[in-house]
Design a protein around this motif. Structure first.
Motif: not given
Length: 699
Positions: A251-274
């Motif tokens: 479960a930890l591996s799955a959580v870390l993978t999903l958190v990394c995907a979220w971080a990429v989405a936020v920093f690459k796409f979310g911050l410029p739009q913010r």
């Protein structure tokens, strides 16, 4: 930007009567001081003469010639022109005859040259006018004078025709008008007038100023909340990580993978739009400059958009963030030393055109909803939380819940400020590069626009074109009435701004307008013929002609008074000083008006424009001096003397005027026979404000 984009743009600071207008402060042809050498005073006097301000020209040329000892045949010629310009023979008095005598004595000091020939032609033309009485017309002398006139260079002919327009009359003027009819038509549109007039009303473009994006910083208060939130979030994340390691590594591996995907989405796409959505501008513009910028941006963006009503509404909505951001930037960059947005109108127009081009090309102007990647990242984070809860339920649900609360509390404290700061850090290099690129593009546009305005008409050209317009209007009025110059005892031409219009002027100079209302009075044996026409100055076309006739007896008074101008139901209402109610005065913008009051009829008003809003520098310019210029240029000064006499004498004015003309003719002839020079100490000139006469040295 092509010419049609600019030619008909109204000034940015409109008020109820006309626009505040532009002052070309980099043009100082009318600048003179008491310490200037006589050559400079003469040169400035020539500018005033060519700018249709002969009274100021007469004063300065006299000062240069008599007190500065700046003498030549050329000076004598232009001194005579300045003395006679915009005057009738009846307006010549002791001082004027003294000027003519002094000029004649001046040319006697020098050998004959082309300037002396032009001087002699002027004097001979006036001699012919003085002899043009019934039974005394000398055809041979008239023909010889016309032949000498035609032998002069074209520039001298144009000067004589322009400046002797008021003093000439009768057979001689009929002959000149016949000779010059085609030339007047040509001169009205000379110098590519129709392609250049609009440029005179464009303001001097203020150079672009570079936007410097501020480096991202955290103020002390936000720095404390970010650190506190980071500590709490870190402790909560560590607790959750430890529980998951001991409970479910998968479960930890799955959580870390999903958190990394979220971080990429936020920093690459979310911050410029913010960062884009967080950019804001003030809701109101309390300063004069702020209001001017706001109105200009809205007006020019609306004009740049599509003409279709549906597309225009979409354009307004789509460009709203760009408009707000541009307003804030311009107020920040230029608000410290500007009162009006007119000098940066070129910059606003450029941004409006570029934005309209993007809109037409389908570029998204407004921030859209969250990108798909951000939505997916948020879903991944929610899924990671669910997996973490399920994966650790068997180990320690209470411990997991406590860690989650600590993590959530830290995020609530620091999340927004942290993301804003990170967005600013990430965006700063891009913003710096973008502002540099924009500044270079604005510089290129400034150079291009300055090049477009490089052949802006001079104030002297504007005055010349208006003179020829007035000649053409008079000639057409005589034709319409079936009259000749021999039927006219005197004629008066008055001008005022035709609202709405654009206006501009050079420093120390009078207002020039993009549209005029021209009033022509023809005083004849049968009464007064009055013609009013509207003149589109850019095209030299006239329209909306109105004609009326009235007897001399119905003229009750003629005066110049302070007045307020307002519009009611689309009609102009002029209220003079005596009629203005006391409680209205603080709210009125007052001008001056020439009012010709008629018995049992509406008065005829000619508005002399207000200068209170148009002074470039109140320390440099004297408002009373500018009003005196305006009275001269509008024709009011000359008209007032004649119409005051008409209102006082009624029908008897005709006989009295002819008697006055005969006396002035005799005086003129006598003045040409005397060889006495002008006594500068006895006839001190009324000089411009700030100039003191310098008496010639005595032996």
């Amino acid at each position: 930007m092509n010419q049609s984009w600019h030619a008909n743009v109204a000034m940015d600071d409109a008020h109820v009567e006309t626009q505040i207008g532009n002052v070309h402060g980099n043009v100082t042809i009318y600048s003179v001081s008491s310490n200037d050498p006589p050559q400079h005073k003469y040169r400035v006097g020539m500018y005033y003469l060519n700018g249709d301000m002969p009274r100021r020209a007469e004063q300065l040329i006299e000062e240069a010639a008599m007190h500065g000892r700046y003498r030549s045949n050329e000076v004598a010629y232009y001194w005579v022109l300045a003395t006679l310009s915009d005057r009738t023979l009846d307006h010549l008095g002791q001082d004027e005859f003294a000027h003519l005598t002094s000029a004649r004595a001046m040319v006697a000091e020098f050998p004959s040259d082309p300037w002396r020939q032009a001087f002699d032609v002027v004097i001979e033309l006036i001699n012919c006018i003085s002899e043009e009485e019934p039974g005394s017309l000398d055809d041979k002398r008239m023909s010889a004078a016309l032949t000498a006139y035609q032998a002069l260079p074209r520039q001298r002919q144009d000067e004589i025709r322009r400046h002797l327009e008021m003093i000439m009359g009768g057979w001689l003027q009929d002959q000149l008008e016949e000779l010059e009819r085609d030339h007047v038509k040509e001169m009205r549109i000379s110098g590519h007038r129709r392609d250049r007039v609009w440029k005179f009303f464009e303001p001097d473009p203020e150079p672009p100023r570079r936007i410097l994006p501020p480096r991202p910083v955290l103020d002390p208060g936000k720095r404390f909340t970010v650190i506190t939130g980071a500590v709490l979030s870190g402790l909560g994340a560590l607790g959750m990580f430890g529980l998951m390691v001991s409970g479910s590594p998968l479960a930890l591996s799955a959580v870390l993978t999903l958190v990394c995907a979220w971080a990429v989405a936020v920093f690459k796409f979310g911050l410029p739009q913010r960062l884009e959505t967080r950019k804001s501008s003030p809701a109101g513009w309390p300063t004069e400059f702020g209001v001017s910028v706001s109105l200009s941006v809205e007006r020019l963006f609306d004009r740049a958009g599509p003409s279709d009503p549906v597309a225009a509404r979409q354009w307004q909505w789509a460009s709203a963030p760009t408009r707000a951001r541009l307003k804030a930037e311009l107020i920040h960059l230029y608000g410290g030393d500007q009162r009006s947005a007119s000098s940066i109108k070129w910059l606003i127009m450029w941004h409006a055109k570029n934005t309209a081009g993007q809109f037409s090309a389908g570029v998204q102007l407004t921030p859209s909803g969250p990108p798909v990647a951000v939505v997916a990242g948020t879903a991944a984070l929610v899924l990671a939380g669910l997996i973490a809860l399920v994966g650790t339920a068997s180990v320690s649900f209470i411990g997991m819940l406590g860690s989650a609360i600590m993590l959530g509390l830290g995020a609530a404290i620091a999340w927004s400020d942290t993301l804003d700061y990170l967005a600013a850090v990430i965006d700063h290099p891009r913003a710096s590069a973008e502002t540099h690129r924009r500044f270079v593009a604005e510089q290129q546009e400034h150079e291009r626009w300055s090049g477009v305005l490089a052949d802006r008409p001079t104030d002297l050209e504007m005055a010349m074109w208006l003179d020829y317009d007035k000649m053409a209007i008079k000639s057409q009025a005589l034709k319409d009435y079936g009259l000749s110059n021999r039927d006219v005892v005197a004629h008066l031409t008055l001008t005022e701004a035709d609202v709405p219009c654009q206006r501009a002027r050079v420093l120390y100079g009078p207002w020039r307008y993009s549209a005029y209302k021209v009033l022509l009075f023809l005083l004849t044996d049968g009464g007064v013929r009055q013609v009013t026409v509207r003149l589109n100055f850019a095209t030299a076309n006239t329209h909306n002609e109105e004609r009326t006739t009235f007897r001399y007896e119905v003229i009750a008074s003629a005066k110049v008074a302070e007045a307020s101008v307002r519009f009611e139901n689309g009609r102009r209402k002029v209220t003079t000083g005596d009629e203005i109610r006391f409680y209205e005065q603080p709210n009125l913008v007052l001008s001056r008006t020439f009012r010709l009051s008629l018995v049992n009829a509406q008065p005829i008003d000619v508005i002399v424009d207000n200068y209170q809003e148009g002074l470039l520098d109140r320390m440099q310019e004297d408002i009373n001096y500018l009003y005196a210029l305006a009275l001269d240029v509008s024709g009011v000064t000359g008209a007032l003397r004649i119409l005051e006499a008409v209102s006082a004498e009624g029908r008897e004015w005709l006989a009295n005027e002819r008697a006055r003309l005969r006396r002035r003719m005799r005086d003129f002839i006598q003045s040409q026979k005397t060889g006495n020079t002008f006594d500068g100490a006895r006839h001190l000139p009324k000089l411009l404000p700030g100039i003191r006469p310098e008496l010639p040295p005595t032996d």
